[in-house]
Design a protein around this motif. Structure first.
Motif, PDB file in Angstrom:
ATOM      1  N   THR A   1     -96.362  72.049 -46.564  1.00  0.00           N
ATOM      2  CA  THR A   1     -96.966  70.979 -45.780  1.00  0.00           C
ATOM      3  C   THR A   1     -97.289  69.790 -46.683  1.00  0.00           C
ATOM      4  OG1 THR A   1     -99.090  72.008 -46.132  1.00  0.00           O
ATOM      5  CG2 THR A   1     -97.991  72.537 -44.077  1.00  0.00           C
TER       6      THR A   1
ATOM      7  N   MET B   1    -100.795  73.078 -32.630  1.00  0.00           N
ATOM      8  CA  MET B   1    -100.161  73.017 -33.954  1.00  0.00           C
ATOM      9  C   MET B   1    -100.520  71.702 -34.630  1.00  0.00           C
ATOM     10  SD  MET B   1     -96.150  73.353 -34.909  1.00  0.00           S
ATOM     11  CE  MET B   1     -95.775  71.686 -34.434  1.00  0.00           C
TER      12      MET B   1
ATOM     13  N   VAL C   1    -100.124  68.410 -36.493  1.00  0.00           N
ATOM     14  CA  VAL C   1     -98.997  67.477 -36.481  1.00  0.00           C
ATOM     15  C   VAL C   1     -98.393  67.355 -37.874  1.00  0.00           C
ATOM     16  CG1 VAL C   1     -98.297  65.162 -35.883  1.00  0.00           C
ATOM     17  CG2 VAL C   1    -100.143  66.239 -34.649  1.00  0.00           C
TER      18      VAL C   1
ATOM     19  N   SER D   1     -97.946  69.384 -40.136  1.00  0.00           N
ATOM     20  CA  SER D   1     -97.214  70.508 -40.704  1.00  0.00           C
ATOM     21  C   SER D   1     -95.848  70.696 -40.064  1.00  0.00           C
ATOM     22  CB  SER D   1     -98.030  71.782 -40.557  1.00  0.00           C
ATOM     23  OG  SER D   1     -98.278  72.007 -39.188  1.00  0.00           O
ATOM     24  N   SER D   2     -95.530  69.954 -38.999  1.00  0.00           N
ATOM     25  CA  SER D   2     -94.233  70.158 -38.367  1.00  0.00           C
ATOM     26  C   SER D   2     -93.134  69.560 -39.238  1.00  0.00           C
ATOM     27  CB  SER D   2     -94.219  69.501 -36.987  1.00  0.00           C
ATOM     28  OG  SER D   2     -94.159  68.106 -37.128  1.00  0.00           O
TER      29      SER D   2
END
Lengths: 101, 172
Positions: free
Chosen positions: A2, B1, B3, B5-6
């Motif tokens: 991430t 979820m 945002v 990390s997508s």
């Protein structure tokens, strides 16, 4: 993987170093000016990233003030540059050697 | 979820980061001043996009309004008033490239080392808009700096006009 705080800080470090290289290599005052703005943007970016990932919005308020000061700086700086242009007809750092001993 | 990390968000982040860095390099290393000015436009827009990633909505709009709409326009005006930008044979050389390059790389290395060596304690803010928080703290905790900033802008305005005007009796 991430997006983390360190990614923003590394990006900001790259931007800042590019700005430093610009101030050192260029001899045209307007380009030096643009490189200064780059450095200011880099610092702003790390302020905002820290404000986000440390959970404190004070960093964003500081960036607001930095943008204020940047606007004032650009107005006065460009006025000085235009006065210099009228005076010397040049915008190179070499034209500003009056105080050189 | 979340945002951020997508996969799509990560690709967008890389795109905007690359846009920012590449156009910053154009600003600094391009021999044509007008190219530097346009590179600066893309750098400012890229930084504004990164502010959006950081949930700094107010600052992203401020960045676009003040940097792109104000500062960049001022710089381009100054450029057009003073430089021979339309002259296609006019190039600006850079100086002391090696020394400045070494210094820039060393500085970047030191900053990288500091960033990577520091154990950052991460406590992300909830993903909320920040306009209200900024507005409230500007008028409570940061009231005096806020008023000082307005004084500074007034002083800079008057000073800039005084500096850039033609002196009376000095007309060409």
């Amino acid at each position: 993987m991430t997006i983390q705080l360190s990614h923003y800080l590394l990006l900001s470090a790259v931007l800042f170093s590019i700005g430093v290289a610009g101030v050192l290599t260029r001899k045209n005052l307007i380009v030096i000016f643009m490189a200064l703005e780059l450095m200011m943007n880099a610092v702003n970016l790390s302020f905002v990233a820290l404000a986000r990932y440390m959970g404190d919005s004070a960093g964003q308020v500081i960036v607001f003030f930095v943008i204020c000061v940047a606007a004032a700086e650009v107005a006065v700086g460009l006025a000085i540059l235009i006065a210099l242009w009228r005076h010397k007809g040049s915008m190179h750092t070499d034209a500003l050697a009056v105080m050189k001993w | 979820m979340n945002v951020a990390s997508s996969l799509f968000a990560q690709i967008l982040f890389v795109v905007f980061a690359l846009l920012t860095v590449v156009s910053a390099a154009v600003v600094v290393f391009s021999p044509r001043i007008i190219h530097s000015a346009f590179g600066l436009l893309f750098t400012f827009c890229g930084v504004a996009a990164l502010y959006v990633f950081l949930y700094a909505d107010f600052l992203a709009v401020t960045q676009l309004l003040i940097y792109v709409g104000g500062i960049l326009i001022l710089i381009i005006f100054g450029l057009l008033l003073t430089q021979r930008v339309m002259d296609s044979k006019y190039f600006e050389q850079s100086h002391q490239r090696i020394a400045a390059g070494v210094l820039g790389v060393v500085l970047a290395g030191v900053l990288f080392g500091v960033v990577l060596a520091t154990p950052w304690t991460q406590a992300p803010r909830p993903d909320t808009p920040t306009t209200e928080i900024i507005g409230v703290s500007l008028l409570t905790q940061y009231l005096i700096p806020f008023e000082m900033a307005s004084m500074l802008l007034l002083v800079a305005l008057i000073g800039a006009v005084w500096l850039a005007r033609t002196k009376r009796g000095h007309h060409e």
